[in-house]
Write an enzyme that holds these catalytic residues in place. Sequence first.
Site, PDB file in Angstrom:
ATOM      1  N   ASP A 270     -41.622 -34.225  10.675  1.00  0.00           N
ATOM      2  CA  ASP A 270     -42.588 -34.227   9.580  1.00  0.00           C
ATOM      3  C   ASP A 270     -43.144 -32.817   9.437  1.00  0.00           C
ATOM      4  O   ASP A 270     -43.644 -32.240  10.403  1.00  0.00           O
ATOM      5  CB  ASP A 270     -43.689 -35.250   9.854  1.00  0.00           C
ATOM      6  N   ASP A 380     -37.766 -41.193   5.115  1.00  0.00           N
ATOM      7  CA  ASP A 380     -39.136 -41.617   5.460  1.00  0.00           C
ATOM      8  C   ASP A 380     -40.147 -41.338   4.354  1.00  0.00           C
ATOM      9  O   ASP A 380     -41.128 -40.662   4.593  1.00  0.00           O
ATOM     10  CB  ASP A 380     -39.559 -40.882   6.747  1.00  0.00           C
ATOM     11  N   HIS A 590     -43.965 -35.577   2.521  1.00  0.00           N
ATOM     12  CA  HIS A 590     -44.355 -36.985   2.438  1.00  0.00           C
ATOM     13  C   HIS A 590     -45.476 -37.453   3.368  1.00  0.00           C
ATOM     14  O   HIS A 590     -45.671 -38.675   3.514  1.00  0.00           O
ATOM     15  CB  HIS A 590     -43.123 -37.890   2.594  1.00  0.00           C
TER      16      HIS A 590
HETATM   17 ZN   LIG Z   1     -41.857 -38.648   8.079  1.00  0.00          ZN
END
Ligand SMILES: [Zn+2]
Length: 1059
Positions: A270, A380, A590
């Site tokens: 991430d 994701d 995201h």
């Molecule tokens: Zn993610």
Amino acid sequence: MSDPGVQASLHKNAKTTIPRISNFIYSSRFKDVNLVGRLYPHSKNVELSHWALPGGEGAWQEWTFDQVITQDFTPTEIGKEFGPTWTTHWFKLTFEIPEEWKGKEVRIRWNSDSESTVWSHDGKVLQGLSTGDGAQRRGDYLLTSSYEGNKGKQVFYIEMAANKLFGGADGDNTNPPNPDKMFTLSKAEIAVMDKLVYKLTRDLEMLYQISEALEKDPLGHQAMYTANHMVNLIIKGDDSGASAVADTFWSKGNGERAHKIAAIGNCHIDSAWLWPYSETKRKAARSYSAQLKLMEDYPEHIFVASQAQQWAWVKEYYPELFERIKHKVAEGKFLPVGTTWTEMDGNIPSGESFIRQFVYGQKFYQKELGYTCKEFWLPDTFGYSAQIPALMQHVGLTRFLTQKMSWSMVNKFPHNNFTWEGIDGSSVLAHFPPGDSYNMFFNVDELLRTVKNMKDKGRVSTSAFLFGYGDGGGGPTQNMLERFRRLKDVDGLPKVNMVTPNEMFEQLETEQHNMCHWAGELYLELHNGTYTSQAAMKQLCRSAEFRLRDAEFVLAGAVATLGSAASSLLQTSLASLDPAWKKVLLNQFHDVLPGSSIGIVYPQAEALYREALEAADSVWDESIKALLGTYVSETGSEKAVEGEVLFNSLQWPRLEVIKVPGKDGKTEEEMLVEAPPFGFGVINSVEPTHKVTVEESDDMFILDNGLIKAKITKSGLVASLVVIGDERDIFRKEDGTQLYGNQMTIYDDEPLYWDAWDVMDYHLETPRVLNDKVDSTITPVTVVKDTGLVARLRYKIAISDDSSITQDIELTAESPYLTFHTSVSWYESHKILKTVMETNILTRNASYEIQFGILERPTHMNTSWDSARYEVCGHKWADLSEPDWGLAVLNDSKYGWMGRGNKLSLSLLRSPKAPDAECDMRDHTFKYALLPHLDTLQKAGVVQRGYEFNNALRIARVPEAQVKVRSLISVEGDGIVLHTVKPTDDASGDLLLRVFECHGCKSKARLNLEMMASGVFASNGMEDKDKAIPFTANSNHTHFDISLTPFAIRAYRISFLQE
Ligand SMILES: [Zn+2]
């Protein structure tokens, strides 16, 4: 039957046999007799010294390795604590491998309860480590698989980041991080690893897993007896005999019809989440270097990494590592995947942003690695827009992968493999790895689950299996690759191949004719609060998208008009727009744009947005100067005298009330002005056809501008809204029943678990209308402006002791909509604020603007699928319409909607407390508007009004002689929006025009360019020059005709003769 040589246990109790195997490889209670105690037979602490890098989060970026190692390292030892959260600590490890370890495998073993990076003494990033409670995800570094001896003293460095794989929270990972967390160093040693014990451990582990997972199958029993026999042999001292028994088991291959598993190593990192961007840069280096290290011993290993931004970070901060990776890219072992700049949110970014995600990602990979991605890889994200297939096709992509739909709360998505069709009819091949994860560890149950879950049995023969530690990065480990070697071809299990995404999709494409279709959005029935959380992210994203658009348009105008005279403007502007776009694209990641990151991410993201806005405005300014000349207002200058022009970057003429600087130069005054399409206009006051009036009668304020008429109660509700000349009232039924618009409504907003992410269905059962009547919490409506051009009412609501709303309800001359300028001082906990319109409209579908198109969703709850879509994403507007009449709600920065029954509501603010305890606790300003209309939303121009509402006319200062009306471009015909006019990224001086069909019809248009083109070509998102398109050009004019199918996205490339 067991393999020859394997003695099945003659005792009959699997309940003792199976746990016996597990104890033998895992239990630390029996270390003196099992394999655990034999894995590291010799170890020795290293000599350790420490230097604390000054500063906190991100401070490491200021230091080079060479600077670090000349600092004053002081002796330290295991047992000490280091921190606090986000700080950096360097350790110097000095050791000499004992000569008696000659021929043995030797490793550094480390546990600092945190993430860290092993560096060589001369500054090479060797490998990431990730240690801490739970699984020791990666706690050692292989020095040599066979020590040759006589190496003398060796020095290594370890850079410790004071955070765990999932940040710095205490307890639950999604809690806000504890800024004072300390991390204990509990291991710093070199050790011999017994390779045979390691092999036997992995053999027994896999046999144990098979015996557990297939307890009722003959294969499970065969595995159990094999493992049990091995344990007996090992206890007898016959390790090599045990090893041979395992090898025989693994050698029995599976049948040709066995389902194929396409194993792809990955690590989902991430870009910011429970850690800031600065930590992600190191996470990428740690993860990537660990994969290079594994590839030394596992040549079959294939690893993919998404998000060009992360590759770019590695290139910038770890150039030596990047060079090593490039060799593996060339070998096809370490590959970029996904195409995009970041793994962005799948709903909120505009159509143009989506295209730029692909373009900036792909161009980075092509330029830096000579590699072209062929898939959109977004495992994701919290739901997927119905326009994604068309956006993918626009940049030449036909393959899509995600797994997130498995998170839906109510309905199970019916396919893992399907042809996904978007609103324009474009389709792509979609694959959802049936294991429902990108974090597989190569366990037996994961392989079996992949086959069992696969919903398209008999239609396809292959399923992706994404293995490696993810979210916080990490990727595959040695254990995972060892498991792969054992499980890849075992009778009774699926057949596993290590492949590239390209190979997997090629296989699936041969079977696409068998796949079912799915049309429309992939709505994730979870995380729908992310359309609203962290309001500033949404607001800044929307602004940046429009201001970059404006900047590119004027730059394109200057380049096309001035030709080579604008070449240096073109170069410098592209050089400034490139990082501006990349900042916006990064912030669309995201967990950032959706609002699900920790607090420290947001001031940094806001700063990036503001830098992007400044860059866009500066390009806008410079381009206008180039186009129209510069002025100097000081006396004595020979340059031009100041004048002002109106700037309109939309393709239709506009008649609007705007604020212009007053004669005194200090105040502003309102003026009705007219602006030509795609160009510049004179700031002349236009007399309105109807003035707007406000009058008070029967406790109502009546606003009327000859186009629409609204009645507002003293508490700010809209009690009546009509289009003048039409008797139907949006807020009053034909039988006289009174309904209301603008019900400022607050709901309890307590998700089951994911705080910043989720608005649960039950919140709808807790509405409290804040302005249903005048009471002690309301400062009632007063008229604050009544000039004939503007009528403005104001009222105030005290939400609580801490929070309040001040709202200006405004109608201006010539405007078809009623605007609500809203300021909220927001200090609530677990509440969501919405504005609710309860209308007199009967319709079974609501329409929502999405990327370059419109999506209809049902307003009813007939099925569980309809019912689960209670909070949905839309962009600049949503609309409830009967075939000849309706209401659109416009907004400038909001994305969460509900169209249900006769209600249309817009979510304004949330107040989650995790992972950011301060989420949205601040003052907010935003606006929305009610647009009642006759006809369909298409005929009523709702799409156009949405653009205007978000893209105010701007004023530019230019020489007085240049103040005249001029359009650079115009579009004849309805239904086609010329969204983007930009110079092509190759700086050739060509322009790219991107259009879309906005009404869902077949539409035609003529594009008129007030410039002389030498060529018009079909193009695409990648700005390729495809086939020539007929056009007419003379002196300073070019036109060509286009026709588009419903919601199609097309690009055209315009060339000019360069003098
Ligand atoms: Zn993610």
